[in-house]
Write a protein that holds these residues in place. Structure first.
Motif, PDB file in Angstrom:
ATOM      1  N   GLY A  36     -16.786 -63.743 -39.412  1.00 10.52           N
ATOM      2  CA  GLY A  36     -15.772 -63.397 -40.398  1.00 10.52           C
ATOM      3  C   GLY A  36     -16.036 -63.923 -41.790  1.00 10.52           C
ATOM      4  N   THR A  37     -17.178 -64.585 -42.007  1.00  9.36           N
ATOM      5  CA  THR A  37     -17.515 -65.148 -43.315  1.00  9.36           C
ATOM      6  C   THR A  37     -18.739 -64.461 -43.897  1.00  9.36           C
ATOM      7  N   PHE A  38     -18.634 -64.064 -45.175  1.00 11.07           N
ATOM      8  CA  PHE A  38     -19.788 -63.516 -45.904  1.00 11.07           C
ATOM      9  C   PHE A  38     -20.660 -64.662 -46.391  1.00 11.07           C
ATOM     10  N   THR A  39     -21.977 -64.520 -46.222  1.00 15.28           N
ATOM     11  CA  THR A  39     -22.925 -65.506 -46.737  1.00 15.28           C
ATOM     12  C   THR A  39     -24.040 -64.802 -47.498  1.00 15.28           C
ATOM     13  N   SER A  40     -24.286 -65.259 -48.723  1.00 16.09           N
ATOM     14  CA  SER A  40     -25.360 -64.696 -49.538  1.00 16.09           C
ATOM     15  C   SER A  40     -26.704 -64.959 -48.878  1.00 16.09           C
ATOM     16  N   LEU A  41     -27.497 -63.914 -48.690  1.00 17.36           N
ATOM     17  CA  LEU A  41     -28.761 -64.047 -47.975  1.00 17.36           C
ATOM     18  C   LEU A  41     -29.747 -64.972 -48.681  1.00 17.36           C
ATOM     19  N   ASP A  42     -29.759 -64.960 -50.014  1.00 14.96           N
ATOM     20  CA  ASP A  42     -30.751 -65.739 -50.757  1.00 14.96           C
ATOM     21  C   ASP A  42     -30.241 -67.122 -51.158  1.00 14.96           C
ATOM     22  N   GLY A  43     -29.020 -67.475 -50.742  1.00 14.92           N
ATOM     23  CA  GLY A  43     -28.493 -68.791 -51.058  1.00 14.92           C
ATOM     24  C   GLY A  43     -27.943 -68.941 -52.461  1.00 14.92           C
ATOM     25  N   LEU A  44     -27.990 -67.855 -53.256  1.00 14.84           N
ATOM     26  CA  LEU A  44     -27.446 -67.905 -54.609  1.00 14.84           C
ATOM     27  C   LEU A  44     -25.932 -67.691 -54.574  1.00 14.84           C
ATOM     28  N   GLY A  45     -25.248 -68.249 -55.581  1.00 10.71           N
ATOM     29  CA  GLY A  45     -23.844 -67.918 -55.768  1.00 10.71           C
ATOM     30  C   GLY A  45     -23.742 -66.545 -56.404  1.00 10.71           C
ATOM     31  N   ARG A  46     -22.800 -65.734 -55.946  1.00  8.45           N
ATOM     32  CA  ARG A  46     -22.688 -64.346 -56.403  1.00  8.45           C
ATOM     33  C   ARG A  46     -21.315 -64.061 -56.997  1.00  8.45           C
ATOM     34  N   ILE A  47     -21.299 -63.246 -58.051  1.00  5.66           N
ATOM     35  CA  ILE A  47     -20.047 -62.703 -58.547  1.00  5.66           C
ATOM     36  C   ILE A  47     -19.516 -61.730 -57.488  1.00  5.66           C
ATOM     37  N   ILE A  48     -18.222 -61.838 -57.158  1.00  6.82           N
ATOM     38  CA  ILE A  48     -17.595 -60.955 -56.174  1.00  6.82           C
ATOM     39  C   ILE A  48     -16.820 -59.874 -56.917  1.00  6.82           C
TER      40      ILE A  48
END
Length: 199
Positions: A17-29
């Motif tokens: 149930g949790t989204f995780t960025s594949l590259d470990g970067l913080g992303r704008i949602i």
């Protein structure tokens, strides 16, 4: 959904149930109105963690009809998105990251602020990519973005660059990070911090 009830999320990058960025970067949602039904009278609370694995949240005003709105904070993970008002049967939104056109950010890297000469940062770019190096004079060991205790500023000589660039940070800065403004698929960036020895 009901008021105060988190939206059900699904997608390839979800686990438990949790989204995780594949590259470990913080992303704008981004939140996209996908049913031409304005939702600008609703706020969406996004909860997750940043690139430094600190808990963060952001409250985003919903999009107008067929419009897109974006978070102000960068999320490495998203555990929930909760609307302030019930979503009716015709109100639909898509939530996620928006490809290569919105910013991403690296984790924070502490620096030795006691050196009398500021370090040099050398950034090497492969492919098409626009980046900005930011620095902070906040103590990364005690402050967090979640508490609002970290103030970031662009390094002018390393702002909105698209090619290999080397420049010096400010004397006494205590940390740095890299913001990826835009990029094309396959682009890469490498950064090296080089201490400068005073003579």
């Amino acid at each position: 959904s009901s008021i105060g009830t988190a939206l059900a999320m699904d997608g390839d990058l979800l686990s438990g149930g949790t989204f995780t960025s594949l590259d470990g970067l913080g992303r704008i949602i981004v939140i996209v109105d996908s049913d031409t039904d304005t939702q600008s009278d609703v706020t969406f609370t996004i909860v997750g963690t940043n690139a430094d694995d600190h808990a963060i949240s952001d409250v985003v005003t919903g999009p107008a009809s067929a419009a897109t709105v974006a978070s102000a904070k960068y999320f490495k993970t998203v555990s929930s998105v909760t609307p302030s008002a019930a979503q009716g049967g015709t109100e639909k939104v898509d939530i996620g990251t928006q490809g290569t056109t919105l910013a991403a950010v690296s984790k924070s890297y502490p620096l030795n602020s006691r050196d009398s000469v500021a370090p040099m940062v050398s950034v090497n770019v492969t492919g098409t990519l626009n980046f900005t190096v930011q620095q902070t004079y906040s103590n990364l060991l005690t402050a967090t973005d979640a508490s609002g205790g970290i103030v970031w500023e662009d390094v002018t000589a390393l702002a909105s660059k698209t090619a290999d660039t080397t420049a010096q940070l400010g004397i006494g800065c205590r940390g740095m990070r890299i913001v990826i403004n835009t990029y094309s698929t396959g682009a890469e960036l490498q950064a090296i911090v080089v201490p400068v020895v005073s003579s």
